[in-house]
Design a protein around this motif. Structure first.
Motif, PDB file in Angstrom:
ATOM      1  N   THR A  25     -42.986  79.164  52.026  1.00 15.08           N
ATOM      2  CA  THR A  25     -41.805  78.484  51.493  1.00 15.08           C
ATOM      3  C   THR A  25     -41.630  77.226  52.342  1.00 15.08           C
ATOM      4  N   THR A  27     -39.177  76.641  54.246  1.00 16.46           N
ATOM      5  CA  THR A  27     -38.494  76.973  55.503  1.00 16.46           C
ATOM      6  C   THR A  27     -39.442  77.683  56.459  1.00 16.46           C
ATOM      7  N   VAL A  28     -39.776  78.939  56.131  1.00 18.47           N
ATOM      8  CA  VAL A  28     -40.721  79.745  56.917  1.00 18.47           C
ATOM      9  C   VAL A  28     -41.515  80.569  55.894  1.00 18.47           C
ATOM     10  N   TYR A  29     -42.582  81.228  56.331  1.00 19.68           N
ATOM     11  CA  TYR A  29     -43.322  82.098  55.399  1.00 19.68           C
ATOM     12  C   TYR A  29     -42.488  83.332  55.090  1.00 19.68           C
ATOM     13  N   GLY A  30     -42.579  83.801  53.843  1.00 23.49           N
ATOM     14  CA  GLY A  30     -41.874  85.006  53.426  1.00 23.49           C
ATOM     15  C   GLY A  30     -42.854  86.113  53.089  1.00 23.49           C
ATOM     16  N   GLU A 172     -35.140  79.001  59.031  1.00 20.95           N
ATOM     17  CA  GLU A 172     -34.755  79.672  57.793  1.00 20.95           C
ATOM     18  C   GLU A 172     -33.576  78.975  57.113  1.00 20.95           C
ATOM     19  N   VAL A 175     -27.435  80.368  55.100  1.00 23.07           N
ATOM     20  CA  VAL A 175     -26.920  81.436  54.239  1.00 23.07           C
ATOM     21  C   VAL A 175     -25.404  81.251  54.081  1.00 23.07           C
ATOM     22  N   PRO A 214     -26.581  90.650  58.673  1.00 26.14           N
ATOM     23  CA  PRO A 214     -27.323  91.151  59.814  1.00 26.14           C
ATOM     24  C   PRO A 214     -28.166  90.084  60.500  1.00 26.14           C
TER      25      PRO A 214
HETATM   26  O1  TXA Z   1     -35.504  80.583  54.563  1.00 19.35           O
HETATM   27  C1  TXA Z   1     -35.282  81.778  54.361  1.00 19.35           C
HETATM   28  O2  TXA Z   1     -34.164  82.207  54.068  1.00 19.35           O
HETATM   29  C2  TXA Z   1     -36.481  82.743  54.464  1.00 19.35           C
HETATM   30  C3  TXA Z   1     -37.484  82.411  53.371  1.00 19.35           C
HETATM   31  C4  TXA Z   1     -38.619  83.394  53.316  1.00 19.35           C
HETATM   32  O3  TXA Z   1     -36.805  82.357  52.146  1.00 19.35           O
HETATM   33  N1  TXA Z   1     -36.052  84.089  54.359  1.00 19.35           N
HETATM   34  C5  TXA Z   1     -35.380  84.708  55.355  1.00 19.35           C
HETATM   35  O4  TXA Z   1     -35.110  86.035  55.068  1.00 19.35           O
HETATM   36  O5  TXA Z   1     -35.072  84.176  56.396  1.00 19.35           O
HETATM   37  P1  TXA Z   1     -34.605  87.053  56.173  1.00 19.35           P
HETATM   38  O6  TXA Z   1     -34.609  88.370  55.477  1.00 19.35           O
HETATM   39  O7  TXA Z   1     -35.408  86.921  57.395  1.00 19.35           O
HETATM   40  O8  TXA Z   1     -33.129  86.625  56.396  1.00 19.35           O
HETATM   41  C6  TXA Z   1     -32.194  86.780  55.348  1.00 19.35           C
HETATM   42  C7  TXA Z   1     -30.811  86.683  55.872  1.00 19.35           C
HETATM   43  C8  TXA Z   1     -30.499  87.867  56.765  1.00 19.35           C
HETATM   44  O9  TXA Z   1     -29.701  87.391  57.820  1.00 19.35           O
HETATM   45  C9  TXA Z   1     -29.726  88.770  55.847  1.00 19.35           C
HETATM   46  O10 TXA Z   1     -28.866  89.608  56.566  1.00 19.35           O
HETATM   47  C10 TXA Z   1     -28.961  87.771  54.995  1.00 19.35           C
HETATM   48  O11 TXA Z   1     -29.887  86.729  54.791  1.00 19.35           O
HETATM   49  N2  TXA Z   1     -28.612  88.348  53.694  1.00 19.35           N
HETATM   50  C11 TXA Z   1     -29.413  88.634  52.647  1.00 19.35           C
HETATM   51  N3  TXA Z   1     -28.731  89.212  51.648  1.00 19.35           N
HETATM   52  C12 TXA Z   1     -27.455  89.315  52.067  1.00 19.35           C
HETATM   53  C13 TXA Z   1     -26.252  89.842  51.509  1.00 19.35           C
HETATM   54  N4  TXA Z   1     -26.227  90.397  50.305  1.00 19.35           N
HETATM   55  N5  TXA Z   1     -25.120  89.774  52.248  1.00 19.35           N
HETATM   56  C14 TXA Z   1     -25.117  89.223  53.470  1.00 19.35           C
HETATM   57  N6  TXA Z   1     -26.224  88.717  54.063  1.00 19.35           N
HETATM   58  C15 TXA Z   1     -27.369  88.761  53.379  1.00 19.35           C
END
Ligand code: TXA
Ligand code: MG
Length: 314
Positions: A25, A27-30, A172, A175, A214
């Motif tokens: 992606t 941002t970073v690899y998924g 990343e 959010v 988280p």
């Molecule tokens: O740039 C990015 O966001 C990358 C690329 C691969 O898309 N993905 C990423 O995913 O960083 P991950 O799983 O490492 O981090 C996702 C973040 C986590 O902090 C998770 O807790 C939050 O998003 N998150 C996901 N769904 C959520 C939800 N329903 N409610 C609150 N936080 C959520």
């Protein structure tokens, strides 16, 4: 054996057959799987050794799909999407039941993101399903920004890594939650608070206090070598000499470049096996907020000199 590939069709086949595959992606690899297939999503948690209480982001091709997976989506989401999506921003909205609970860790909400990397977009389009993908590192470790770094993290745990080159952003996505009629940043990223506020007006920042996302867990992105934050890296280095490596952010032209290289630099210094890594934070302005956030979470505390002795605090 894990293979690095450049062939999109193989990645699409893996997704449609219910397997997991590492994808580039911006941002970073998924580490991707069909978000509608529970058994496929379980494989993500297993490969990463990710705690099941940490929800996954669902990646879609365009805003038309938001209503398929989310509900009661406020206008602000669409306003922001017009400006920043495809791109490094994730919208947390109420979820529809089509999204399995495992994806959202039982939460009533779902994170939706439209990535801009063309290869990832092709995979979503050709597979015809939303793709849930966390960063492709082992849980709690540094997010990978190249296919080779994914290999170091997940070699033997997955079959394929789709190589889309070095990620253009390097940290990343931002959010942003739209739950409870409030707009709140849950994780800082390349799209800054100021960028968002230009579209929406004033918003909240959720700080380390209550864990809503988280990704706010304190220790995250940790290198194996302990990292300490300092006000003056040169001063500390003068005392510790060869024992410490300095994460030198000043050599980069600007914060975009720091973001782009932060995780690779950390990984590189980690591999050099110093006793510790020391780093100075940025001024925290703009993307500096996201950079400082990653540094704080990677760190094991602060280091300073008190009465000509090295002291580690916190
Ligand atoms: O740039 C990015 O966001 C990358 C690329 C691969 O898309 N993905 C990423 O995913 O960083 P991950 O799983 O490492 O981090 C996702 C973040 C986590 O902090 C998770 O807790 C939050 O998003 N998150 C996901 N769904 C959520 C939800 N329903 N409610 C609150 N936080 C959520
Ligand atoms: Mg992650």
């Amino acid at each position: 054996m894990t293979k690095i590939i450049i062939d999109i069709d193989t990645a699409v086949r893996e997704i449609t057959e219910g397997n997991i595959v590492a994808l580039p992606t911006e941002t970073v690899y998924g580490l991707g799987a069909n978000a509608l297939n529970e058994n496929a999503v379980v494989k993500i948690f297993e490969a990463k050794e990710r705690p099941v209480f940490n929800p996954l982001i669902v990646h879609v091709h365009d805003t038309d799909e938001f209503e398929k997976y989310g509900k009661d989506i406020p206008d602000e989401v669409y306003k922001l999407a017009e400006r920043f999506s495809p791109g490094p921003i994730t919208y947390i909205v109420k979820k529809k039941s089509i999204i399995p609970d495992i994806v959202t860790s039982g939460n009533d909400s779902v994170g939706l993101r439209i990535p801009s990397h063309e290869m990832f977009r092709e995979v979503i389009k050709l597979s015809g399903v939303p793709v849930s993908a966390p960063s492709a590192n082992r849980s709690g470790k540094i997010s990978p920004t190249t296919a080779a770094e994914v290999m170091k993290e997940l070699d033997g745990k997955i079959d394929f890594i789709l190589d889309g080159g070095k990620c253009k952003i390097g940290i990343e996505s931002t959010v942003v939650s739209f739950l409870e009629n409030e707009i709140s940043i849950l994780r800082h990223g390349f799209i800054t608070r100021e960028d968002i506020e230009k579209v929406t007006g004033k918003i909240n920042i959720i700080k380390n206090g209550k864990i809503i996302s988280p990704g706010q867990m304190k220790i995250h992105y940790a290198p194996f070598t302990p990292l300490y934050i300092t006000e003056d890296a040169d001063e500390i280095k003068n005392v510790l000499k060869e024992r410490a490596a300095v994460l030198d952010l000043k050599k980069f032209a600007d914060k975009r470049e720091i973001a782009l290289n932060l995780f690779s630099e950390l990984r590189h210094l980690d591999e050099m096996k110093f006793e510790m890594i020391i780093a100075e934070k940025t001024d925290g302005e703009g993307i500096g907020a996201a950079i400082n956030d990653r540094l704080e979470r990677a760190s094991s505390g602060k280091i300073k000199i008190i009465n000509s002795k090295i002291r580690i605090t916190e």
